[in-house]
Design a protein around this motif. Structure first.
Motif, PDB file in Angstrom:
ATOM      1  N   GLN A 100     -18.794   8.814 -14.526  1.00  0.00           N
ATOM      2  CA  GLN A 100     -17.692   9.128 -13.622  1.00  0.00           C
ATOM      3  C   GLN A 100     -16.564   8.107 -13.758  1.00  0.00           C
ATOM      4  OE1 GLN A 100     -18.948  10.082  -9.522  1.00  0.00           O
ATOM      5  NE2 GLN A 100     -20.957  10.599 -10.384  1.00  0.00           N
ATOM      6  N   LYS A 101     -16.932   6.822 -13.818  1.00  0.00           N
ATOM      7  CA  LYS A 101     -15.921   5.775 -13.973  1.00  0.00           C
ATOM      8  C   LYS A 101     -15.174   5.929 -15.294  1.00  0.00           C
ATOM      9  CE  LYS A 101     -16.671   1.544 -12.471  1.00  0.00           C
ATOM     10  NZ  LYS A 101     -17.285   0.222 -12.224  1.00  0.00           N
ATOM     11  N   ALA A 102     -15.891   6.259 -16.355  1.00  0.00           N
ATOM     12  CA  ALA A 102     -15.256   6.422 -17.672  1.00  0.00           C
ATOM     13  C   ALA A 102     -14.293   7.608 -17.668  1.00  0.00           C
ATOM     14  CB  ALA A 102     -16.324   6.604 -18.750  1.00  0.00           C
ATOM     15  N   ILE A 103     -14.676   8.688 -17.021  1.00  0.00           N
ATOM     16  CA  ILE A 103     -13.817   9.877 -16.960  1.00  0.00           C
ATOM     17  C   ILE A 103     -12.570   9.581 -16.140  1.00  0.00           C
ATOM     18  CG2 ILE A 103     -13.662  12.265 -16.154  1.00  0.00           C
ATOM     19  CD1 ILE A 103     -16.759  12.428 -16.737  1.00  0.00           C
ATOM     20  N   GLU A 104     -12.760   8.923 -15.015  1.00  0.00           N
ATOM     21  CA  GLU A 104     -11.613   8.570 -14.166  1.00  0.00           C
ATOM     22  C   GLU A 104     -10.704   7.566 -14.871  1.00  0.00           C
ATOM     23  OE1 GLU A 104     -13.533   7.368 -10.519  1.00  0.00           O
ATOM     24  OE2 GLU A 104     -14.211   9.435 -10.132  1.00  0.00           O
ATOM     25  N   ARG A 105     -11.290   6.702 -15.661  1.00  0.00           N
ATOM     26  CA  ARG A 105     -10.518   5.667 -16.369  1.00  0.00           C
ATOM     27  C   ARG A 105      -9.505   6.273 -17.342  1.00  0.00           C
ATOM     28  NH1 ARG A 105     -11.298   2.493 -21.099  1.00  0.00           N
ATOM     29  NH2 ARG A 105     -10.312   0.472 -20.883  1.00  0.00           N
ATOM     30  N   ILE A 106      -9.813   7.437 -17.909  1.00  0.00           N
ATOM     31  CA  ILE A 106      -8.865   8.047 -18.853  1.00  0.00           C
ATOM     32  C   ILE A 106      -7.826   8.929 -18.155  1.00  0.00           C
ATOM     33  CG2 ILE A 106     -10.414   7.925 -20.839  1.00  0.00           C
ATOM     34  CD1 ILE A 106     -10.821  11.030 -20.409  1.00  0.00           C
ATOM     35  N   GLY A 107      -7.879   8.988 -16.826  1.00  0.00           N
ATOM     36  CA  GLY A 107      -6.848   9.707 -16.097  1.00  0.00           C
ATOM     37  C   GLY A 107      -7.179  11.141 -15.730  1.00  0.00           C
ATOM     38  N   ALA A 108      -8.418  11.570 -15.935  1.00  0.00           N
ATOM     39  CA  ALA A 108      -8.797  12.925 -15.525  1.00  0.00           C
ATOM     40  C   ALA A 108      -8.823  13.000 -14.002  1.00  0.00           C
ATOM     41  CB  ALA A 108     -10.165  13.295 -16.096  1.00  0.00           C
ATOM     42  N   LYS A 109      -8.439  14.144 -13.473  1.00  0.00           N
ATOM     43  CA  LYS A 109      -8.393  14.357 -12.028  1.00  0.00           C
ATOM     44  C   LYS A 109      -9.719  14.935 -11.543  1.00  0.00           C
ATOM     45  CE  LYS A 109      -3.846  13.584 -11.730  1.00  0.00           C
ATOM     46  NZ  LYS A 109      -3.623  12.675 -12.810  1.00  0.00           N
ATOM     47  N   LYS A 110     -10.253  14.329 -10.511  1.00  0.00           N
ATOM     48  CA  LYS A 110     -11.482  14.830  -9.905  1.00  0.00           C
ATOM     49  C   LYS A 110     -11.142  16.075  -9.098  1.00  0.00           C
ATOM     50  CE  LYS A 110     -15.354  13.311  -7.045  1.00  0.00           C
ATOM     51  NZ  LYS A 110     -15.919  12.155  -6.320  1.00  0.00           N
ATOM     52  N   GLU A 111     -11.822  17.169  -9.426  1.00  0.00           N
ATOM     53  CA  GLU A 111     -11.541  18.437  -8.757  1.00  0.00           C
ATOM     54  C   GLU A 111     -12.512  18.723  -7.627  1.00  0.00           C
ATOM     55  OE1 GLU A 111     -11.623  21.127 -12.137  1.00  0.00           O
ATOM     56  OE2 GLU A 111      -9.438  21.093 -12.134  1.00  0.00           O
ATOM     57  N   GLY A 112     -13.684  18.134  -7.699  1.00  0.00           N
ATOM     58  CA  GLY A 112     -14.664  18.367  -6.659  1.00  0.00           C
ATOM     59  C   GLY A 112     -16.073  18.339  -7.210  1.00  0.00           C
ATOM     60  N   ILE A 113     -16.993  18.779  -6.368  1.00  0.00           N
ATOM     61  CA  ILE A 113     -18.409  18.758  -6.726  1.00  0.00           C
ATOM     62  C   ILE A 113     -18.973  20.158  -6.598  1.00  0.00           C
ATOM     63  CG2 ILE A 113     -20.680  17.837  -6.105  1.00  0.00           C
ATOM     64  CD1 ILE A 113     -19.217  15.320  -5.095  1.00  0.00           C
ATOM     65  N   LEU A 114     -19.616  20.612  -7.660  1.00  0.00           N
ATOM     66  CA  LEU A 114     -20.340  21.883  -7.628  1.00  0.00           C
ATOM     67  C   LEU A 114     -21.744  21.571  -7.123  1.00  0.00           C
ATOM     68  CD1 LEU A 114     -19.228  23.333 -11.076  1.00  0.00           C
ATOM     69  CD2 LEU A 114     -18.222  23.778  -8.837  1.00  0.00           C
ATOM     70  N   ARG A 115     -22.038  21.973  -5.907  1.00  0.00           N
ATOM     71  CA  ARG A 115     -23.314  21.637  -5.286  1.00  0.00           C
ATOM     72  C   ARG A 115     -24.431  22.510  -5.845  1.00  0.00           C
ATOM     73  NH1 ARG A 115     -22.815  22.418   0.621  1.00  0.00           N
ATOM     74  NH2 ARG A 115     -21.792  24.316  -0.042  1.00  0.00           N
ATOM     75  N   ASN A 116     -25.609  21.894  -6.019  1.00  0.00           N
ATOM     76  CA  ASN A 116     -26.784  22.587  -6.569  1.00  0.00           C
ATOM     77  C   ASN A 116     -26.414  23.360  -7.838  1.00  0.00           C
ATOM     78  OD1 ASN A 116     -28.108  21.567  -4.381  1.00  0.00           O
ATOM     79  ND2 ASN A 116     -28.738  23.521  -3.551  1.00  0.00           N
ATOM     80  N   HIS A 117     -25.665  22.730  -8.698  1.00  0.00           N
ATOM     81  CA  HIS A 117     -25.112  23.379  -9.881  1.00  0.00           C
ATOM     82  C   HIS A 117     -26.124  23.580 -11.004  1.00  0.00           C
ATOM     83  CE1 HIS A 117     -22.387  23.274 -13.574  1.00  0.00           C
ATOM     84  NE2 HIS A 117     -22.121  24.407 -12.987  1.00  0.00           N
ATOM     85  N   MET A 118     -27.028  22.614 -11.173  1.00  0.00           N
ATOM     86  CA  MET A 118     -27.962  22.691 -12.288  1.00  0.00           C
ATOM     87  C   MET A 118     -29.335  22.182 -11.862  1.00  0.00           C
ATOM     88  SD  MET A 118     -25.406  21.153 -15.224  1.00  0.00           S
ATOM     89  CE  MET A 118     -26.402  21.525 -16.643  1.00  0.00           C
TER      90      MET A 118
END
Length: 188
Positions: A138-156
């Motif tokens: 999560q930190k690596a993804i946020e570090r490159i500037g991607a926007k957090k859209e939300g959480i898919l609950r019970n996704h997998m």
């Protein structure tokens, strides 16, 4: 297809890569948050064969990550969930051998892939998702500037049978020029 800069090369995965992948994939800590386990060369063969089958469908492009200095395979990533009609896809199933963790390799990979997606494939959206417990990712993804859209609950359902919530991120075409400049600053 070869995407590269001075630090890293990304090229399509091949069946002949099994031995090289096995050598760098045999560390259990790589697979903690992944949907598969690699416990031997047979698992790597299944992983590569499965990846190559998805390539045939046109929905995924499995790639090996190569150290630009040594020319050795050090991990893998995919362009996946490709939807040509809607010009979107996902960067995912990325892993590196642990000796390359916390180096500039992953940021370089994401930069090359995002550039390819937005500038060559002309996608409108690139998404990246991760396990809600994979804080390093999560930190690596946020570090490159991607926007957090939300959480898919019970996704997998994880390989151990537990439920995974999925944290969704994206970068869209309109954001790419600014995000690209931001990542280029990170890489300096």
């Amino acid at each position: 297809m070869l995407i590269e800069n001075s630090l890293v090369k990304l090229r399509p995965m091949q069946l002949e890569d099994v031995d090289a992948i096995y050598e760098v994939a045999k560390y259990p800590e790589i697979w903690t948050h992944m949907s598969i386990n690699v416990n031997g060369k047979e698992d790597v063969l299944k992983y590569v064969e499965s990846a190559l089958k998805t390539k045939e469908t046109g929905t995924e492009i499995p790639l090996v990550i190569i150290d630009g200095q040594t020319n050795k395979i050090i991990g893998s990533t995919k362009l996946m969930d490709i939807d040509k009609k809607h010009k979107r896809g996902e960067i995912g199933f990325t892993w590196l051998t642990p000796s390359y963790w916390r180096t500039a390799i992953n940021t370089n990979c994401k930069y090359l892939l995002l550039s390819y997606c937005f500038e060559v494939l002309e996608w409108n959206r690139v998404q990246i998702k991760t396990d809600h417990e994979n804080f390093r990712s999560q930190k690596a993804i946020e570090r490159i500037g991607a926007k957090k859209e939300g959480i898919l609950r019970n996704h997998m359902v994880r390989k151990d049978g537990t439920i995974r919530h999925t944290v969704m991120y994206s970068i869209i075409k309109d954001e790419w020029p600014e995000t690209k400049q931001y990542i280029e600053q990170l890489l300096k």
